[in-house]
Design a protein around this motif. Structure first.
Motif, PDB file in Angstrom:
ATOM      1  N   MET A 130       0.846  -1.188   0.000  1.00 56.53           N
ATOM      2  CA  MET A 130       0.000   0.000   0.000  1.00 56.53           C
ATOM      3  C   MET A 130       0.885   1.242   0.000  1.00 56.53           C
ATOM      4  N   SER A 131       0.553   2.220  -0.850  1.00 48.92           N
ATOM      5  CA  SER A 131       1.369   3.429  -0.946  1.00 48.92           C
ATOM      6  C   SER A 131       1.120   4.353   0.247  1.00 48.92           C
ATOM      7  N   GLU A 132       2.094   5.233   0.488  1.00 45.02           N
ATOM      8  CA  GLU A 132       1.952   6.205   1.579  1.00 45.02           C
ATOM      9  C   GLU A 132       0.769   7.134   1.318  1.00 45.02           C
ATOM     10  N   TYR A 133       0.533   7.433   0.037  1.00 42.58           N
ATOM     11  CA  TYR A 133      -0.581   8.317  -0.340  1.00 42.58           C
ATOM     12  C   TYR A 133      -1.919   7.713   0.092  1.00 42.58           C
ATOM     13  N   ILE A 134      -2.120   6.419  -0.176  1.00 38.98           N
ATOM     14  CA  ILE A 134      -3.364   5.739   0.206  1.00 38.98           C
ATOM     15  C   ILE A 134      -3.473   5.661   1.731  1.00 38.98           C
ATOM     16  N   GLU A 135      -2.337   5.393   2.414  1.00 46.53           N
ATOM     17  CA  GLU A 135      -2.359   5.324   3.880  1.00 46.53           C
ATOM     18  C   GLU A 135      -2.837   6.638   4.487  1.00 46.53           C
ATOM     19  N   ASN A 136      -2.389   7.744   3.938  1.00 42.42           N
ATOM     20  CA  ASN A 136      -2.800   9.058   4.451  1.00 42.42           C
ATOM     21  C   ASN A 136      -4.294   9.290   4.241  1.00 42.42           C
ATOM     22  N   ILE A 137      -4.807   8.863   3.068  1.00 44.61           N
ATOM     23  CA  ILE A 137      -6.242   9.020   2.797  1.00 44.61           C
ATOM     24  C   ILE A 137      -7.056   8.203   3.796  1.00 44.61           C
ATOM     25  N   LEU A 138      -6.629   6.963   4.031  1.00 45.83           N
ATOM     26  CA  LEU A 138      -7.366   6.080   4.939  1.00 45.83           C
ATOM     27  C   LEU A 138      -7.371   6.635   6.361  1.00 45.83           C
ATOM     28  N   ARG A 139      -6.258   7.217   6.765  1.00 50.52           N
ATOM     29  CA  ARG A 139      -6.155   7.744   8.128  1.00 50.52           C
ATOM     30  C   ARG A 139      -7.079   8.944   8.343  1.00 50.52           C
ATOM     31  N   ILE A 161      -6.139   0.089  -7.064  1.00 52.38           N
ATOM     32  CA  ILE A 161      -6.544   1.386  -6.509  1.00 52.38           C
ATOM     33  C   ILE A 161      -5.318   2.276  -6.287  1.00 52.38           C
ATOM     34  N   VAL A 162      -5.333   3.470  -6.903  1.00 53.67           N
ATOM     35  CA  VAL A 162      -4.245   4.437  -6.707  1.00 53.67           C
ATOM     36  C   VAL A 162      -4.761   5.736  -6.097  1.00 53.67           C
TER      37      VAL A 162
END
Length: 623
Positions: free
Chosen positions: A1-10, A62-63
């Motif tokens: 999982m990319s850092e970008y997706i992690e930030n969105i999820l958080r 998913i990106v």
């Protein structure tokens, strides 16, 4: 999982809303809703979450994730439905509607039109759907006959400063000759008649049927039998329309009856729409289910879509479904009947859905690849051998009737992998009284006639296919055994015999028979309780299905022809001075009552004589 997706999820909120998944091309691949966006979206990315293989494939694509916050769950459902319709994401459950249905539409205009259409829009009132275009055309013809409505789309015109109703607008119009009629009066009268047409299309046809009955009796009293016969057809159509529209007495109110079927590698959903205890339409859908969601999720999605589509109705429907579904949007009412009238309607929905799925499946099959070896392979699978040395011949019979009338049978034949229409046969069932329904008696007559034909001509098929399961097969075996018990007497009654008595008994006793059960497309053999289940895409099963469906088609066509011929015969039977010999002569020489009008009077006199010709002329059957 990319850092970008992690930030969105958080950073996702714990509120109701819509989420959208995007791939590297910027395309929306999935749209979903949730009452708690943070929990729902994060669930796709947790390592311990059990996802299907297809969902795992989707998640890897998913990106980017975008959300839309809504005020409540219902608002989320409406927005989700709208966005899915607009974008048609790859992984959402999509409904492929059956486009073969027709509707009758009353348009939204000052002077509405009544038209036939395949498509529903937001404008106008719709009645249906109807499965056959000819049925819709017949209803419109009756409307035109009763109300005088619908010619050329012209509804009114203006002469100088005065409005007048067009001569084609409505029958028995008392306002037509009124010199000072106003537009408001025209509009009021017009809307009254449109309201009556709507009432008719809702199934309230008793008063119309009674009026047509009075006209029919009047025509009969005046010896205008052809006009009376035409009205009789209209009356029968109205009665059938009414009977088909009324739901059983104990299904009162507004309901959507929904069932689901997983078959032929696809998922199908059917719906019967009931409003005010009247069936308003049948709808069937093939589901695009790229994520391979289970039947509960598919049913949940379908029910919620129906709910949104009909949210503006004053009295929203209750959903009758085959099993309980959790997590439905608040406000949706469901019932899961196990017995009684509602359960019967649920079964009716399943039956219609099964037929829809079966037709879709057959339509996807190629009927061009059957060969002699396909037939030989099927015989091997069934444990049978080839009877005829040169050609392999399979037969299937089917019986057709309309409420016990005009019972007929057909035989279709496949020879060396191809249909052979030259060997098709049509049979009138002779031993049934009119109106009696006796499938066993009909099968007994047609099967015994086939066995006698074998003795006379020596044409033994390699395989006889029975349409039905164990019950139908057992009936045929019983008929076969009874025939053998009485074979000596039947054999002596025949003047022409290709087979000897011993050969006849052997051929009938060793006749190779198989039945095809429609529900699960299983094959059954005489004396064996366990079924033979072939692969759904096997050419051998497709071959059996093909000949079964061809026999059914041929029988239905013959039944329609028989009803049409009988109607013409009934007209002639009503005429004084026209006996059975003369009726046969008319049909033989002119084909039908209509054929008389294409001939000159002198030609008719030369074949029928002056007296008969005069009778026909007196009753309006000649030009």
């Amino acid at each position: 999982m990319s850092e970008y997706i992690e930030n969105i999820l958080r950073d996702l909120p714990k509120t109701p809303g819509i989420y959208q998944f995007f791939n590297t091309s910027g395309e929306i691949i999935y749209i979903g809703k949730s009452v708690r966006l943070k929990d729902r979206v994060n669930s796709y990315f947790r390592s311990h979450t059990k996802l299907t293989v297809q969902k795992k494939i989707m998640v890897r694509q998913i990106v980017d994730i975008k959300i839309i916050i809504t005020n409540n769950e219902t608002e989320s459902l409406i927005l989700e439905r709208s966005l899915i319709k607009e974008h048609k994401p790859q992984y959402n459950i999509l409904l492929k509607d059956d486009k073969n249905y027709y509707y009758i539409k009353i348009t939204d205009e000052q002077f509405p039109k009544v038209i036939k259409t395949r498509f529903k829009t937001k404008s106008g009132k719709y009645f249906g759907p109807y499965t056959h275009g000819f049925y819709v055309s017949n209803l419109l013809r009756i409307i035109k006959k009763v109300y005088g409505y619908g010619c050329y789309g012209i509804h009114f015109f203006r002469v100088g400063r005065q409005y007048n109703l067009d001569q084609y607008i409505f029958k028995n119009n008392t306002h037509r000759e009124k010199p000072d009629i106003t537009l408001a009066e025209i509009e009021t009268y017009y809307k009254e008649k449109i309201s009556e047409i709507e009432d008719f299309l809702k199934g309230n046809v008793n008063h119309i049927a009674e009026g047509l009955t009075r006209k029919m009796l009047a025509y009969a009293a005046e010896l205008k039998f052809e006009e009376a016969a035409k009205l009789k057809i209209d009356i029968d159509s109205l009665r059938i329309t009414q009977e088909e529209q009324i739901v059983r007495d104990f299904v009162n109110g507004n309901y959507d009856v929904i069932n689901i079927l997983e078959k032929y590698g696809n998922t199908y959903v059917g719906c019967i729409e009931i409003r005010n205890s009247v069936i308003m339409g049948y709808f069937n859908y093939e589901i695009e289910n790229s994520l391979e969601e289970d039947s509960h999720e598919v049913l949940k999605t379908f029910v919620e879509n129906r709910y949104i589509d009909h949210l503006e109705e004053a009295d929203t429907a209750t959903y009758i479904i085959p099993f309980a579904v959790e997590g439905l949007t608040q406000g949706i009412k469901t019932e899961v009947p196990k017995i009684g009238g509602k359960f019967d309607v649920l079964r009716l929905c399943y039956k219609n859905l099964y037929n829809y799925a079966h037709k879709k499946y057959l339509g996807s099959l190629s009927a061009k690849n059957f060969t002699k070896s396909t037939m030989s392979d099927l015989l091997d699978i069934l444990g049978y051998t080839q009877v005829n040395k040169k050609d392999i011949v399979f037969e299937c019979n089917d019986i057709s009737h309309l409420s016990g009338t005009h019972t007929v049978a057909s035989r279709s034949v496949i020879e060396n992998g191809r249909t052979n229409p030259k060997k098709y046969r049509k049979f009138h069932i002779k031993n049934l009284s009119q109106g009696k329904i006796d499938d066993f008696g009909s099968m007994k007559e047609i099967f015994e006639r086939r066995l006698l034909e074998m003795i006379k001509l020596g044409n033994i098929p390699d395989l006889i296919i029975i349409d039905g399961g164990k019950g139908q097969l057992g009936s045929v075996v019983r008929i076969q055994n009874e025939f053998i018990d009485n074979l000596e007497q039947k054999y002596k009654s025949l003047e022409i015999k290709e087979l000897s008595f011993e050969a006849s008994e052997k051929a009938i006793r060793e006749l190779q028979i198989v039945s095809l059960a429609k529900q699960e497309e299983e094959l059954f053999l005489p004396g064996i309780s366990k079924s033979i289940v072939l692969s759904k895409d096997s050419p051998q099963l497709r071959l059996v299905q093909s000949i079964r469906d061809e026999a059914h088609r041929f029988a239905i066509t013959f039944n329609r022809d028989a009803r049409s011929a009988n109607m013409k015969k009934n007209i002639l039977e009503s005429l004084p001075g026209i006996g059975p010999v003369t009726r046969k002569k008319i049909i033989r020489n002119f084909g039908s009552v209509g054929g008389l009008k294409a001939m000159s009077r002198s030609d008719i006199e030369s074949k029928l004589g002056l007296k008969v010709t005069q009778i026909l002329d007196d009753h309006g059957l000649l030009m």
